[in-house]
Design a protein around this motif. Structure first.
Motif: not given
Length: 171
Positions: A121-129, A85-88
């Motif tokens: 890099s192939g990471a799978i983003l699942i959402g914004l935190t 996940s990544i910060k919004c």
């Protein structure tokens, strides 16, 4: 068989461990992505950790690409197939760049350098935190999106009861 945590030792699934499970075909990026999505959905009402959980179809499409690369022994990096996940307040293409503020609710993001590199890099983003409005604080208090609850006390309580359930996946 999908092994996500060891109930005897309480060890958690780390990126190196997930990569090892991928390489031995004990776990696929799609299985891990489905699991992480389910956990995010399950605990969102309790912890309010996400400002946006991405649609499952979108997550699974990225996971399927990673499955193919891993099946062909061509992962892009050690993050290939790892749900993140990544910060919004970090811009992700096509997603709301709100920084947890109502002022920015209609702003649609582009891929920031961080998001671009994670995707490459192939990471799978699942959402914004979720976060304090504009990142101005450290307590997770936000009148726009609701407060974020720290899951650590729940994790500690779970460990003390020797119940190594599915709450180990945090942001």
């Amino acid at each position: 068989t999908m092994v996500l945590n060891n109930t005897t030792t309480g060890s958690r699934l780390t990126i190196p461990l997930a990569e090892a499970l991928f390489s031995k075909n004990y776990l696929t990026p799609s299985q891990l992505a489905k699991y992480c999505f389910a956990i995010a959905e399950k605990y969102q009402p309790q912890f309010n950790a996400f400002s946006d959980i991405f649609p499952l179809e979108e997550i699974l499409a990225a996971a399927a690409e990673s499955d193919d690369r891993r099946r062909n022994n061509q992962p892009l990096s050690c993050l290939d197939g790892i749900p993140l996940s990544i910060k919004c307040n970090i811009s992700v293409k096509g997603k709301n760049l709100s920084a947890s503020s109502n002022m920015l609710n209609d702003v649609v993001g582009y891929d920031s350098s961080v998001a671009e590199r994670l995707k490459e890099s192939g990471a799978i983003l699942i959402g914004l935190t979720n976060m304090d409005e504009f990142g101005m604080g450290s307590l997770g208090n936000n009148c726009n999106t609701g407060n974020t609850i720290n899951p650590l006390p729940y994790i500690i309580a779970s460990r003390s009861q020797h119940n190594y359930g599915d709450i180990f996946f945090g942001s």
